[in-house]
Each structure stands twice: as structure tokens, then as C-alpha cells.
Design a protein around this motif. Structure first.
Motif, short mmCIF file in Angstrom:
data_model
loop_
_atom_site.label_atom_id
_atom_site.label_comp_id
_atom_site.label_asym_id
_atom_site.label_seq_id
_atom_site.Cartn_x
_atom_site.Cartn_y
_atom_site.Cartn_z
N GLY A 160 0.83 -1.20 0.00
CA GLY A 160 0.00 0.00 0.00
C GLY A 160 0.86 1.25 0.00
O GLY A 160 0.76 2.08 0.88
N THR A 208 -2.65 5.75 -3.15
CA THR A 208 -4.00 5.90 -2.63
C THR A 208 -4.53 7.30 -2.87
O THR A 208 -3.77 8.26 -2.96
N SER A 256 -1.74 5.34 3.63
CA SER A 256 -1.61 3.96 3.18
C SER A 256 -2.84 3.17 3.61
O SER A 256 -3.48 3.48 4.61
N ASN A 257 -3.14 2.13 2.84
CA ASN A 257 -4.31 1.32 3.13
C ASN A 257 -4.30 0.80 4.55
O ASN A 257 -5.30 0.83 5.26
N ARG A 258 -3.13 0.29 4.95
CA ARG A 258 -3.08 -0.36 6.26
C ARG A 258 -3.29 0.63 7.39
O ARG A 258 -3.92 0.35 8.39
N LEU A 274 -6.88 1.40 7.55
CA LEU A 274 -7.57 0.25 8.14
C LEU A 274 -7.42 0.28 9.65
O LEU A 274 -8.39 0.09 10.40
N ALA A 295 -8.91 -3.39 -1.09
CA ALA A 295 -7.64 -3.00 -0.50
C ALA A 295 -6.92 -4.18 0.13
O ALA A 295 -5.69 -4.25 0.10
N ASN A 326 -12.52 -3.30 5.34
CA ASN A 326 -11.95 -3.47 4.01
C ASN A 326 -12.61 -2.53 3.01
O ASN A 326 -11.94 -1.86 2.23
N VAL A 352 -11.78 1.23 3.52
CA VAL A 352 -10.45 1.57 2.99
C VAL A 352 -10.45 1.52 1.48
O VAL A 352 -9.91 2.41 0.81
N THR A 353 -11.10 0.50 0.92
CA THR A 353 -11.12 0.38 -0.54
C THR A 353 -11.73 1.62 -1.17
O THR A 353 -11.19 2.19 -2.11
N ASN A 380 -9.59 4.80 -0.58
CA ASN A 380 -8.20 4.81 -1.02
C ASN A 380 -7.96 4.32 -2.44
O ASN A 380 -6.92 4.61 -3.01
N MET A 381 -8.87 3.55 -2.97
CA MET A 381 -8.54 2.82 -4.20
C MET A 381 -9.25 3.35 -5.44
O MET A 381 -9.33 2.65 -6.44
#
Lengths: 220, 632, 155, 476
Positions: free
Chosen positions: A12, A17, A22-24, A27, B108, B178, B181-182, B185-186
Motif C-alpha cells: 500500500g 491511494t 496507506s491502506n493499512r 484500516l 484494499a 476493508n 479503505v477500498t 483509497n482505491m
């Protein structure tokens, strides 16, 4: 180099993004926001049942503020150690980072030790999870917090030993940062628990409705 | 990053076909399919449960089934339909469509996604095992304390329920994190939040609601399970515990849950209506804002489920007003949907019919909802069939119809074939008639004084006719579902392929082949406006009614991942193993504790086994590289 | 930064980092996402004050964290000391304790958990969970208080 | 626009209205027993009126919105293979504002009377005469009714006077129940460990149906009851009759039935609360059970369930229904009920608790005799009362306590029923011995007897009651 870039991407990489986070990390923070509701429910349960126990022991008969103050201090300092570990890791000083990481785990274990001793003392004094509402709500709330600490300790020890050198340097500090966020969250939950259950709750059992005073004052 | 070999013990799956490829899959499309198939099977299970209930209630003084079985069936019907049908079916569409709609190659956290599905599957199997292991839960899907305590529910059913739902909660939470975040962020470059399709917006709101509401029910269920297994006092009046606390915790989760169930369906019809009206969604910002406001206000209305609990006039009045307020954003959505169809060229195919049926039925459900937002009238309606009618109009006429609309709409996207239109039309009309026959009379029944959850009723109460009609209607619904199944089978066995974009649709998922390749987008699209894909197809429409030019993006020339090749995460068995460990760990708290010698500690040994398996899975998960070296 | 005091402050507490928190510019092939419309920046804008109060894009030194740790320790000692005097404060005791707890909470979240240095979205995410928990459970507590004034055995 | 032409393509699709029509025709009959319309009390009237008010608003909204939807579907459907695109409208802020504000106004129109009625219906009007207090205790799955101050205890059939406000103060001894008499008032949940109050008034005499509305376990569907509203005079007569002794038993079946009842049923079911002391004892006994139930945390779960008080059967024959408002009270139904209670009402605990069911010793003859006895349980006619209640002395009260709680096992002679006969007990030991034998039955057991006496009398009886009991026992 292409290899490195790809690996970064899979973790990530921040450039990938939309938010720049970052994704993590995102999260982790969503998880922590969610966990607020988890501990919030347990703390609310405790507060709903304040002064509602039909039989003793009541909080002021068993709570040992001096001892818990020490364990609170220990947990607080573990947070400091955690942030130092991360800071050194970001500066590629893996040795110092590992030292502070082990310090965090050690302080966490000390905190857990305090909690085990506290639980055993309480049980000796007649407070069990069946005894009364205070016992039920206290043990389950602090027990779940203890469980979080325990998971954190395992995580940190994993980071310090099993995980590789790379994780303790600036090239991939994110692993460590995740563990750190989790650890600090466990610490702030304890900050709330210590104040609400130990310091404020110490007088419980004598029918003092202090919380409603507090809500009246803060709310008004 | 240095990679140190870790003895992962099992080699990672490599084949892309066969059973093992499904168990090891991390592809969001495959996981979406798994969710969809599982949820549909549970839809049949929950439907059969409902049919038995209706058969029992078809006539007065019926003794077709025992009250005990009746209680088990209505408990499991509610639990199944909420947790094992509507939520996972929404998750199926989330999984399939969110990455496609936002122009991403996957979610993600693909492995976390697999973990969510397997945990859901194992948790649901565990929950339903109760039928065979000493009796299903029989205290209602709402599980009001203290009927759920050991004293009044001595069997294992309620423990199954509490632990099963806890497991399902873990699955939902992981999935929700999930998706949040997806979505945040994505997104494809240029797709700002206000350029996302409404379905993605509603998925985001739903996921946030799940992330924040699930912990509350998890805590309540943990407290219940501990009350039952370790004799704690959370809901035990004998120790001063208050059963009303359960109701607060349950509905604090339960009301956001209602929006978790309905918002995805609202998102779906917000996609289908513009496509089949050939018009943009009317008032996109208002629809999005209304959805977000519903999601927020949904947190402050929970006590309207408790108007008859006796919370006092102040609480009842406050919650009555907040409940009525939430009708406003809901109304805004409905008006915008109608305005979307207004002046369009409506293509009345099955998906569109289900979408319009959704609106029509949801209006009825919403209006009956207003009548019990008022505590004095609710005092007569609470716990009667009027409420049953209301929430079936919202959740069946609403959520299920919306999901069917999505099913017909996205079927060609997912399989490359269109569902049969003729059978589809029959399916819709049979379903609509059956639905109204079943749940329409329940309005009368409730106002006529028939309480919910009664296994039988006396002759001469004036309830016979309506109940008979309702039971007949339920058979019609079953027939409608049968038509749907036949339709699926015929479609699968047919060879007629559909085009990539059969509906002339608006959103990004239709810009790629149907069914999509594993990597979704060969080139990550570049987005400049809402409904970007539509304007690529219709450049003549680039001027909106205000005369401003809407920009259309070009796909990004180069893939973001290095080397120009598309890189996908490798498959993995570890999510499956971790899920197994989590489920066994939770299930271990059933009645199989052993006493630790020399102490009075009850040790859940099976949980320890589960934790070991779960840790193994986690270790493998952590140390397994995301993909094989040199895989690209 | 001509001011010697602020220079000293910077020297003590901040370092320029090529570190994680300073976000690299996105790749040129990957243009910055354009303005995200009415809601895209709403969160960050609303939290602008927080941004201004914090020194965005900087990472603190171990010395700075130690200072924070000491402050936290002092607050804890203060809490326990005030607790021993709790009888003297009457109704003010609880709000005082809660304020101290909030102060510690905020300090840990802002500095140790880097929310002060990080993207504002993260603050928004965490605050939404935390504030929602406070709001709904306050309502539960106030409603429950009326329902269940004391343990009651039916006469 | 030619509407017929417009509708033609859809006509076949409106066929669905044909099967739906009967559903619309089965509208509420307000004469139905539990209909929430055709109400008979101010509370329910107001609630019904408010519902009608909301209903017509909803109908108006329904017609407008569904009408708009259907109009849009019909008018703007695609005709043939028309592939041209319609006007691409994106939205209209004015419209958004309008359809936000209009619902707000409608909801304010609903919210204002709602809030007013919520506060109006909290409690009862103080300017309409005295309020009758009725205590309701909900059990799985029956209702215990008490008229405090009147020393009257009954079950499942509540009598109230017409035109007087009645305040039900309600407790639950097990799980959550909900008290609901649709014709008189909306429901109120009864939560264990707390009190709930619900005031209502009946405007006309009648036999109103009620039912538990909160799911409460296996026999929830059969937890029903009746409210019988009578003219005040008739109500007072009934109250008085509940304090008169029963008539002499006439048939031999009944006399035999009485004996069976005394040995097998009297432990749980009281028939003698027509005596003021016995009525008070009944309350104390039930309160004691409740207290044990709620507070004794060491009690095993099975025992807790078994701490069931059973419906009071005093002057049973004056009731009209059986099994918590389930079936009419007739000899046939009663025999069916006694012979196999589970067949009538699954889940009830009589078969688990009463010895004859457990041992399988209940013969059809016993059933007939028991039914005959119960159907003769009636108060003597007013004015023919042969027994004037004697002075309310400790001795009398002790006798009543004994009759209600002890006589199932102990005779007052020398014979042994289950426990020893108690004649001349004062010669066997000091008062302290008697007291201890009551409070802790295991203390002094004669070798030949195994102690079968329940150990909870110490908590069940108040100190005064034990004192009175001892006074009575010493007189034997």
C-alpha cells in the motif's frame, strides 16, 4: 529496483491511494474507531450498573488506588517507549528500536502482572464475576482490556524477534507503526478506565451519583 | 524489504480452477460469487422456515408444529434473513461491484476479504448446526434478556445464537473495514468522492455503519454468552441486572442495522433507475447527502423500538421526534428517484420493474413506519402483525426487491449472459402479487389485535381470513422464487452471450468485458466526471443543462505497477485457516468447558484448539509473501 | 523564523524528516486527484484549525516525546493526588477528573499516535468513532437513569 | 391524453389487483375482540383517533406519491424501439428544497399531537375521582391479580368498575411480558426487577380481551386474560363476594375432589384467600417466593423455575375462562385441562411439579372429582354468610397461615399425612424448638422421618407470621 517498487506497492505505497494514507494505516484507524464503540459499550455497561450491586464487595472495599496508580504509570511509560522505538526505527537505528520495543513488551508484561495480582486479590476478598454487578462489569471490562494488552505484547514480541531487521528500519516502519497505534489505543482506553472506574468509581457503593453530577456540569 | 523464509507448512494454491482454487481465492469477484451463492441458499432456508410458519398460522387453533418448533423457526427465520441473507447478499454486490465501479483491480485487502467470507460461512454453519445439536435458538432474533438467560432458555440454542452471531460480527467487521479503505483509497485517479456512483456511496455509508454498530452487538452478545457460560450477572435481575440494558445495546446496533440492510438496496436502485430511464440520477448530491444523513441520524432513533418499555414521556417524545425526522431524508430519496424516471424513456425490463417495485413498496413501508413513530399509536401496534407488515414492506419489498433488481442488472456483468426476460417478468409480477397478498393483510391483522410471535391463535378473533390469505400469498412468493431459480438454470445452460454493456449503462464496471478478466481493468481509467463512462459513449451530451462542459477522462496510459505488467496478489489458504480457527475459538465457549485441576476455572479447551489454528493461520498470513517472487 | 525563540524551539522539538509522515508527491503519471467536490475537502477544511495549531509535516525528536511522556506522568501524579483530596472538591471532583483524563487522552492521541502530524482524515475517522460512542452512551445513561433509579424488588 | 389508450399496454398487468382485492376487503371489523378500533376507553380512543389522523395523512401522501410514480411509469415508458435519448436533467435545487420542507411540515403536524398525547397519557387525570389500584404480576404464562387494600387475590380475570380510572401497577417475576387490552389501552411492557404503571378507564361494561404482547417463551401465544368492566355496584358486590366463604360442597364428587386437591394441589394453588388473613398470607407467600427467586443467587436454575406460584383458585367457579383466558370454563374443558394440561397449553409446568402427574397416579375418576370440586367453588350469596369473620387475632391469623401452607402435609391431629400430626406439639418442646423447626426443618428430625419439609419457610414467612403460627400451633 523494480522489485522493490512492486513490493512497496503491495504494502500500500502511499502514492497509490487517493487519500495519501496507506491502506493499512487507514484500516488501523477505522479499526480503532470501531474499537471505541466496543470499549464504549463495556464502559457504558459498567456505568449503568454503578451503585446497583445488591451485595458487596463494593468498589471502595477492594480497589487499591496506589497499586493501580503504579500499573497505570507503567502502561503510560510503555507508550513513551513505543513511540521512541518507532522514532528510532524511522531513523534506521534498528538496535535502539529493538531495545525500546523490548522495553514496551516488558512494561506491558509488568502491567499484566499487576492485573493478575489484582484479580487474585479481589477473588480472595470475595469479588468474583458471579458475586455482584460490580464484579461482573469490572472483571469483564478490565479483562477484555487485559486481553488487548496481551495481544499487543505478543504482537510486539513478534515484531522484535521473529520479524526481520527490515521492519525496524525506515524502509518499512509501517509494520511497527501499526503495532504502535494499537498499543497507544490500549493505553488511552486504560486512561479512561483508570479515571472512570478507579478514581471516580472508588466511592461507589455508597450511593453517590457522581456521574450524573458530571454530566449535569459538563452538559450545562 | 528482506524476506525470510517461514515454514508455512502448506504450499500456496496455484490452480485457478477446481475446489482448492475457490478455497484459496482472494479475487474479489470470486469472493463476491461465494457470498452471493451462500446468501441465496440461506434465502431458500429462511424462506422454507417462513413457509412452515405460514402453514402453521394458516388456520386458527392449528397444531401442525409445536410451539417450541414455532419459536425456533421464527427466531431462525429472522436471524437468517437479516444476517445470512440480506447482509451477505449486499456484501456479494459490494465485493463484485465496488472495485469495478471505482476502477480498482481488487479491494484494499484481498486476503482479509477472503477471511471475511470464510468466517461468515463458518459462523453461519455453526449457527444452523444448532438445529441438529440440541435445538435451535428460540428466544427471537432480538433475543430479549432475560428470556435468553439459562433460567428460561436452558438448552444450548441461545448459546449457539450468541456465539454464532459473534462470529458473523467478526466477518462483517473485517469486511466493513476493508470496504471503507477500498472506497476511500482505491478510487481511479480523478474519481473524487462526489464523482462516485451512488451505489459506492451507499456502500461506504453501510460499511461505516457496520464498523461502528457491530462492536455494540458484539459486546451485548459476549455479555449474554458470559451470562450463560460463566454465570455472570449482566442481564440477571436476581443480582440487580436490568434486562432493559440488553434492549438498549441491541437496538443501538439494531437500528443502524436496519439501514445497513436497506442502504445497499437504495444504492442499487439509484444505479438502475438512471440506466433504464436513460437519464442521469436526479439530484445526485441530494441523494448522496440524504443517504449520509440517514446513516448518521439512524444512530439516534433506536429507542423507538422500545416505546412500550416504559422509558418515560420525555424519552418517548424525544425519540418520536428524531424518528419522524429521519423520514425526511428518506422522502428526499424517493422524490429524487421518481424525478429520475420523470421525462425519461423507461425501459421496463425485469431489473427496472424490481426497482420501481422497490420504490412502490418502500413508500407503503415508510408510511406505516410513520404511524408507529408516534408512541401513542405505537402502543397499540408494537409487537403486533402491523409491525411485521411494516418491516416486511421495508425489508422484503425494499431490500430484497432492490437486491433482485441488482441481480438482474448485474447478472450479465458477472456471468456474461442475461437472465431470461420473459421468465423475469413473470418472476416479478408473481413476486409482487404474492408479496402484497402475504404482507398486506398483516396490516389488518395487527390493527385487529393479533400479536407477533404467537404460535397459534383462537378461533373467532376475526383473524382467520387474513391469515389464510397471507399463507396463500407466501406460497405465491415461493412460486416466484422457483421461477427465479428456473430462470437461473435456463440462463446458465443457454449459450447466448450478452454484450459487454447490454444496458447502455453509466458506470465504470460496464467499460470492461463481461465477465471481467481477473485483473478487471487492463488500463486504470482516468475519471473526470460523474458517469464518466456514459459521457465517453455519448460525447454529444457533454454539455449539461447549465451549459457547462463535463469533462471525460482518458484511461491512464501506464499501469501504476512497475514494468507495465499487471500484478495480482497470489492466492492463499491462510484466510481460510484463520477463519476456521476464529470460528472454533468462539464455538469453544459452548457447553464443553473442562475444569482446570485444582482450581475452579472453567477452561474452554476447544477455544484453545481454535486459537492455535487461528495463530497458525495468522503466522502463515503474515509471513507468506503477497505473491510469489518472480511472479511477474 | 528569525525569532531566536522559535528557532530554539524548532531545534529542540522538530526535525526535518525524509520520514514517513512527509508525503512524497504522487508520481507524475498519476496526477493529483482533482478537487473532490463539496464533500471531498469538507473534513480537512473543518479541521483546519487543528492543522494550523499543529506543525504539519514534521516529525518530533525523541527528546520531544520524552517531554510529552513527562507531562503525561505529571498529569497522572496530579490525578492521583487530587484523588486523595477528593472529599474537598465535592461536585467538582468528577468533572476535574474527566478533564484530566481527556487531557491525557488527547495528548497521547495527538502526539504518540501522530494524529497531529498525520492526514486530517485520520483524525476525522477516529473522532467519528470516539464522539459517536460518547454521544450514544450518554443518551443510554440518561435514559437508563430514569428507568432504573435503584434496584427494586416488587413490594 | 386518452387515459384508456395510455393504460392499454398495462391493463393485463393490473390483473394483480384481482387477487389483492379480497385482502383489501378483509378490512378491520371493529367488533372483533382485540380490534384496536371500536375502543371503549379514553386512552384507547385517543390512540385510535391519532392513528386515524396519521392514517388519512398517509393515505393522501400515498395517493400523491404512488400516483406520481405510476403516472411517470405509464407516461414515460419507452415505446417500441425508440432509441433516442430524453432530456438529460441533472436536478433542481428548488424542487429539493420543496420536497424537504413539505415532509417536515407534515411531520410537525403529526409530532405536535403526538407529544401532547404522550404527556397527557402519562398517568391519569386527577380531577376524575379516586383511582382504583390493581396490582398485576405477570408469570410465565398467567396473570396474578391483586386488589390492594381489599385483601382480594385472583388470577387471569380482572374485574374493574366502569367509569373509574384504574391504575395497574405491574411486576414480572420471570421474564419480560407486556400487558395489553386493545379495547382499553395500548400496551405496556413489564420488566422484571422494576415496576411499570398503566392507567386506563372503561367507558362501558364489557368483557374485554387481553393478551401478553411481548414474546415470553413457549406458551406465549396462550398467555391471555380478560378484563371484565362492570357497573360500580356490581363490581363492589363482586369484591364483597370474594371475601365471603364458599358454599357447602353439594356433590360427593366434589367432596372427594376436595381431598385430592388438599393433598396434591394446595401446595401451589390457594382456594382460601376469601379470609382476609389468608389473602394477606397469599401475598406474603408469593412475595417470599419472588424474593427468593430474585435474590437467592445460589439457587440452581431448575429450582428457580420451580419456584412458581400457581394461579389462585379462590371462588374459581365464578370465572368464565380457564387456562389464562384460553377456553371457556366448563366441566368438559376443565376435565380435559386437569387430565392433560400440556395438551391444552404446551409449556405449562403443572405436569412437572404436581406429584400425581409425575407418578402417573391421576385416574380419570380423580380428574372428574377435582373438576367437580373446582366448579363448586363459589361464594355464598350475600346476606347468607354463616361465618362472620371473627376477631382478627394472632391465633386466627396463625390458623389461616397453617391452612394455607402447612395443612397439605400436617394434620392437626395425631395422624401422619406426609409430615407428623401436630396435636399437642407444645408438649414436645419449647417455643424455640417450634420456631427452629419451622425456620430450619432439618434441625430436629425424629429418626423415623426423613425431612421433606421445604427449607425456605424462614425467608417465606415474615417474623410476625411465624409468631402467629407458633401461637396457633401451641393451641393445638
Amino acid at each position: 529496483m523494480a522489485q522493490a517498487a512492486v513490493t512497496q506497492n503491495q504494502h500500500g505505497h502511499i502514492a497509490d491511494t487517493n487519500t495519501g494514507i496507506s491502506n493499512r494505516k487507514l484500516l488501523m484507524w477505522v479499526f480503532l474507531a470501531s474499537d471505541c464503540l466496543f470499549f464504549g459499550s463495556f464502559i457504558a455497561t459498567y456505568l449503568v450498573y454503578r451503585n446497583e450491586s445488591l451485595v458487596g464487595p463494593y468498589p471502595n472495599e477492594v480497589l487499591n488506588i496506589p497499586v493501580t496508580s503504579v500499573s497505570t504509570f507503567v502502561l503510560l511509560m510503555s507508550s513513551l517507549a513505543m513511540v521512541l522505538a518507532l522514532n528510532y526505527a524511522q531513523k534506521d537505528r534498528a538496535g535502539l528500536a529493538r531495545f525500546w520495543l523490548l522495553a514496551v513488551a516488558a512494561l506491558g508484561l509488568v502491567f499484566l502482572g499487576f492485573q493478575v495480582v489484582e484479580f487474585m486479590t479481589f477473588v480472595d476478598e470475595g469479588l468474583t464475576i458471579h458475586q455482584n454487578l460490580f464484579g461482573t462489569t469490572f472483571f469483564i471490562l478490565t479483562g477484555f482490556h487485559g486481553l488487548h494488552v496481551f495481544v499487543g505484547v505478543l504482537w510486539l514480541l513478534g515484531m522484535a524477534f521473529a520479524h526481520f531487521k527490515g521492519a525496524l528500519t525506515s524502509r518499512s516502519t509501517e509494520d511497527l507503526e501499526m503495532a504502535g497505534l494499537y498499543w497507544h489505543f490500549v493505553d488511552i482506553v486504560w486512561i479512561v478506565i483508570f479515571t472512570v472506574i478507579y478514581l471516580i468509581g472508588f466511592s461507589d457503593g455508597e450511593g453517590i451519583e457522581t456521574i450524573s453530577h458530571a454530566t449535569a456540569i459538563i452538559g450545562g | 524489504m528482506t524476506t525470510i523464509a517461514f515454514p508455512t507448512l502448506i504450499s500456496r494454491p496455484t490452480s485457478y480452477t477446481g475446489l482448492w482454487s475457490w478455497i484459496g481465492t482472494v479475487d474479489h469477484k470470486r469472493i463476491g460469487t461465494l457470498y452471493g451463492v451462500t446468501a441465496f441458499l440461506y434465502f431458500l432456508v429462511g424462506g422454507v422456515e417462513a413457509l412452515i410458519l405460514r402453514a402453521q398460522l394458516a388456520q386458527a387453533e392449528s397444531d401442525l408444529i409445536s410451539p417450541e418448533l414455532f419459536n425456533e423457526l421464527f427466531t431462525m427465520h429472522g436471524t437468517t434473513m437479516v444476517f445470512l441473507v440480506v447482509m451477505p447478499m449486499s456484501a456479494a454486490f459490494f465485493n463484485w461491484m465496488i472495485p469495478l465501479m471505482i476502477g480498482a483491480r481488487d479491494v484494499a485487502f484481498p486476503r482479509l476479504n477472503a477471511f471475511s467470507y470464510w468466517t461468515f460461512l463458518f459462523g453461519s454453519i455453526f449457527l444452523n448446526l444448532s438445529f441438529f445439536l440440541g435445538g435451535a435458538p428460540d428466544a427471537g432474533w432480538f433475543g430479549y434478556a432475560n428470556l435468553t438467560g439459562n433460567t428460561y432458555s436452558p438448552g444450548d440454542g441461545v448459546t449457539f445464537w450468541a456465539l454464532g452471531l459473534t462470529t458473523l460480527g467478526v466477518a462483517s467487521l473485517a469486511a466493513a473495514f476493508n470496504f471503507v479503505v477500498t472506497i476511500l483509497n482505491m478510487r481511479a485517479p480523478g474519481m473524487g468522492l462526489m464523482k462516485m456512483p451512488v451505489f459506492v456511496w451507499m456502500s461506504l455509508v453501510t460499511s461505516i455503519l457496520i464498523a461502528l454498530a457491530m462492536p455494540i452487538i458484539a459486546v451485548a452478545l459476549i455479555q449474554l454468552a458470559l451470562d450463560r457460560v460463566w454465570d455472570t450477572n449482566f442481564f440477571n435481575p436476581a443480582a440487580g441486572g436490568d434486562p432493559v440494558l440488553w434492549q438498549h445495546l441491541f437496538w443501538l446496533f439494531g437500528h443502524p442495522e436496519v439501514y445497513i440492510l436497506i442502504l445497499p438496496a437504495m444504492g442499487i436502485v439509484s444505479e438502475t433507475l438512471p440506466v433504464f430511464s436513460k437519464k442521469p440520477l436526479f439530484g445526485y448530491p441530494a441523494v448522496v447527502l440524504a443517504g449520509a444523513i440517514i446513516g448518521f441520524m439512524g444512530w439516534f432513533v433506536w429507542s423507538h423500538h422500545m416505546f412500550t418499555v416504559g422509558l418515560g414521556p420525555a424519552a418517548n417524545a424525544a425519540f418520536a421526534v428524531s424518528t419522524m425526522l429521519i423520514a425526511v431524508p428518506t422522502g428526499v430519496k424517493i422524490f429524487n428517484w421518481i424525478a429520475t424516471t420523470w421525462g425519461g424513456k423507461l425501459q421496463l425490463n425485469t431489473s427496472m420493474l424490481f426497482s420501481l417495485g422497490f420504490i412502490a413498496m418502500f413508500i407503503i413501508g415508510g408510511l406505516s413506519g410513520v404511524s408507529h413513530a408516534s408512541p401513542p399509536t405505537d402502543a397499540q401496534q408494537q409487537d403486533t402483525y402491523y409491525i411485521v407488515a411494516h418491516f416486511h414492506y421495508v425489508l422484503f419489498g425494499g431490500a430484497i426487491f432492490g437486491l433482485f433488481a441488482g441481480g438482474y442488472y448485474w447478472w450479465p456483468k458477472m456471468t456474461g449472459k442475461k437472465l431470461g426476460e420473459a421468465l423475469g417478468q413473470w418472476h416479478f409480477w408473481v413476486m409482487l402479487v404474492g408479496f402484497n397478498l402475504t404482507f398486506g393483510p398483516m396490516h389488518w391483522l395487527g390493527l385487529n389485535g393479533m400479536p407477533r410471535r404467537i404460535a397459534t391463535y383462537a378461533d373467532g378473533m376475526g383473524w382467520e381470513m387474513s391469515n389464510a390469505i397471507a399463507s396463500a400469498g407466501s406460497m405465491l412468493i415461493a412460486f416466484g422464487v422457483l421461477l427465479f431459480i428456473i430462470n437461473i438454470i435456463r440462463t446458465i445452460s443457454s449459450t447466448q452471450e450478452s454484450e459487454d454493456d447490454p444496458w447502455d449503462a453509466r458506470t465504470l464496471e460496464w467499460s470492461i468485458p463481461s465477465p471481467p478478466p481477473a485483473y478487471n481493468f487492463a488500463r486504470i481509467p482516468q475519471v473526470k466526471s460523474l458517469d464518466d463512462f456514459w459521457y465517453t459513449k455519448h460525447p454529444d451530451l457533454l454539455h449539461d443543462e447549465r451549459g457547462e462542459e463535463i469533462e471525460v477522462g482518458e484511461p491512464v496510459e501506464n499501469d501504476t505497477h512497475g514494468g507495465g505488467s499487471i500484478h495480482l496478489p497470489g492466492m492463499s489458504y491462510y484466510p481460510f485457516i484463520t477463519s476456521l480457527g476464529v470460528t472454533i475459538g468462539v464455538a469453544g465457549f459452548m457447553d464443553i468447558l473442562v475444569e482446570v485441576p485444582g482450581t475452579n476455572i472453567q477452561f474452554p479447551w476447544l477455544s484453545a484448539v481454535g486459537i492455535v489454528i487461528g495463530l497458525w493461520g495468522l503466522m502463515g498470513w503474515t509471513f507468506e509473501p503477497v505473491s510469489e517472487e518472480g511472479g511477474h | 523564523m528569525a525569532n531566536p525563540i522559535s528557532r530554539t524551539w524548532r531545534k529542540l522539538f522538530y526535525q526535518d524528516g525524509g520520514c514517513h509522515f512527509q508525503l512524497p508527491k504522487v508520481d507524475s503519471a498519476f496526477p493529483e486527484p482533482p478537487n473532490e467536490g463539496p464533500f471531498g475537502d469538507a473534513g480537512p477544511q473543518a479541521l483546519g484549525w487543528f492543522n494550523r495549531l499543529t506543525n504539519n509535516g514534521r516529525v518530533a525528536t525523541p527528546f520531544f516525546y520524552t517531554i510529552i511522556g513527562v507531562i503525561l506522568a505529571i498529569l497522572t501524579v496530579l490525578e492521583v493526588w487530587l484523588f486523595t483530596l477528593s472529599d474537598d472538591f465535592g461536585a467538582f471532583f468528577v468533572p476535574m477528573m474527566l478533564l484530566l483524563a481527556i487531557a491525557k487522552f488527547v495528548i497521547v492521541v495527538a502526539f504518540f499516535m501522530h494524529l497531529r502530524f498525520d492526514k486530517n482524515l485520520l483524525s476525522l475517522v477516529f473522532a467519528s468513532g470516539f464522539l459517536l460512542a460518547i454521544a450514544v452512551f450518554m443518551i443510554v445513561l440518561s435514559v437508563q437513569d430514569k428507568v432504573n433509579p435503584s434496584p427494586l424488588i416488587a413490594p | 391524453m386518452n387515459l384508456r389508450r395510455l393504460l392499454r399496454p398495462l391493463r393485463s398487468r393490473f390483473l394483480f389487483l384481482i387477487p389483492v382485492a379480497p385482502a383489501l376487503l378483509v378490512a378491520c371489523n371493529k367488533e372483533d375482540a382485540q380490534s384496536t378500533f371500536g375502543t371503549s376507553g379514553p386512552i384507547a380512543n385517543t390512540q385510535a383517533d391519532l392513528f386515524i389522523f396519521i392514517f388519512w395523512i398517509a393515505v393522501a401522501v400515498f395517493v400523491l406519491v404512488e400516483g406520481a410514480l405510476i403516472y411517470s411509469i405509464v407516461k414515460f415508458r419507452r415505446r417500441g424501439s425508440d432509441d433516442s435519448l430524453p432530456d438529460q436533467t441533472h436536478g433542481n435545487n428548488k424542487l429539493e428544497v420543496i420536497w424537504t420542507i413539505i415532509p417536515v411540515l407534515i411531520l410537525i403536524a403529526i409530532a405536535v399531537p403526538t407529544v401532547k398525547i404522550i404527556y397527557d397519557q402519562d398517568g391519569w387525570p386527577t380531577d376524575q375521582g379516586p383511582v382504583l389500584e390493581v396490582k398485576v404480576r405477570a408469570h410465565q404464562w398467567w396473570w396474578e391479580i391483586e386488589y390492594p387494600g381489599e385483601d382480594v387475590v385472583t388470577a387471569n380475570e380482572i374485574r374493574i368498575p366502569v367509569g373509574q380510572w384504574v391504575n395497574f401497577s405491574m411486576h414480572s417475576d420471570d421474564v419480560i411480558h407486556s400487558f395489553w387490552v386493545p379495547k382499553l389501552a395500548g400496551k405496556m411492557d413489564i420488566v422484571p426487577g422494576d415496576v411499570r404503571e398503566l392507567a386506563m378507564k372503561a367507558d362501558e361494561a364489557g368483557f374485554y380481551f387481553g393478551q401478553c404482547a411481548e414474546f415470553c417463551g413457549e406458551a406465549h401465544a396462550k398467555m391471555r386474560f380478560r378484563v371484565k368492566a362492570e357497573e360500580p355496584a356490581a363490581f363492589q358486590d363482586w369484591l364483597a363476594s370474594m371475601r365471603r366463604p364458599p358454599v357447602e360442597l353439594a356433590s360427593t364428587d366434589a367432596i372427594d375432589g376436595q381431598k385430592i386437591f388438599a393433598t396434591n394441589c394446595a401446595t401451589c394453588h390457594s382456594v382460601n384467600t376469601w379470609q382476609a388473613p389468608a389473602a394477606r398470607n397469599e401475598r406474603t407467600r408469593l412475595a417470599g417466593l419472588r424474593e427468593t427467586f430474585l435474590l437467592d443467587q445460589d439457587l440452581a436454575d431448575e429450582d428457580r423455575v420451580n419456584l412458581i406460584a400457581a394461579p389462585n383458585l379462590t371462588h374459581f367457579a365464578t370465572r368464565e375462562t380457564l387456562g389464562a383466558g384460553l377456553i371457556d370454563l366448563t366441566q368438559e374443558n376443565l376435565e380435559q385441562w386437569i387430565a392433560d394440561p400440556d395438551a391444552v397449553k404446551e409449556g405449562n409446568r403443572m405436569k412437572d411439579l404436581a406429584a400425581p402427574y409425575r407418578d402417573g397416579t391421576l385416574t380419570p375418576g380423580d380428574v372428574r372429582q377435582l373438576a367437580a370440586y373446582l366448579l363448586e367453588l363459589e361464594p355464598v350469596a350475600a346476606g347468607t354468610a354463616t361465618v362472620t369473620p371473627g376477631p382478627d387475632t394472632p391465633l386466627k391469623r396463625g390458623e389461616a397461615t397453617f391452612a394455607a401452607n402447612c395443612s397439605g402435609c400436617h394434620s392437626t391431629g395425631d395422624d401422619i399425612v406426609f409430615g407428623p400430626g401436630l396435636a399437642g406439639i407444645s408438649n414436645r418442646g419449647e417455643e424455640a424448638y417450634i420456631r427452629e423447626s419451622i425456620e430450619d426443618p432439618g434441625a430436629f428430625v425424629v429418626p423415623d422421618f426423613s425431612n421433606a419439609m421445604p427449607g425456605n419457610f424462614g425467608t417465606l414467612f415474615s417474623i410476625e407470621e411465624i409468631d402467629e403460627l407458633i401461637v396457633y400451633l401451641k393451641s393445638l
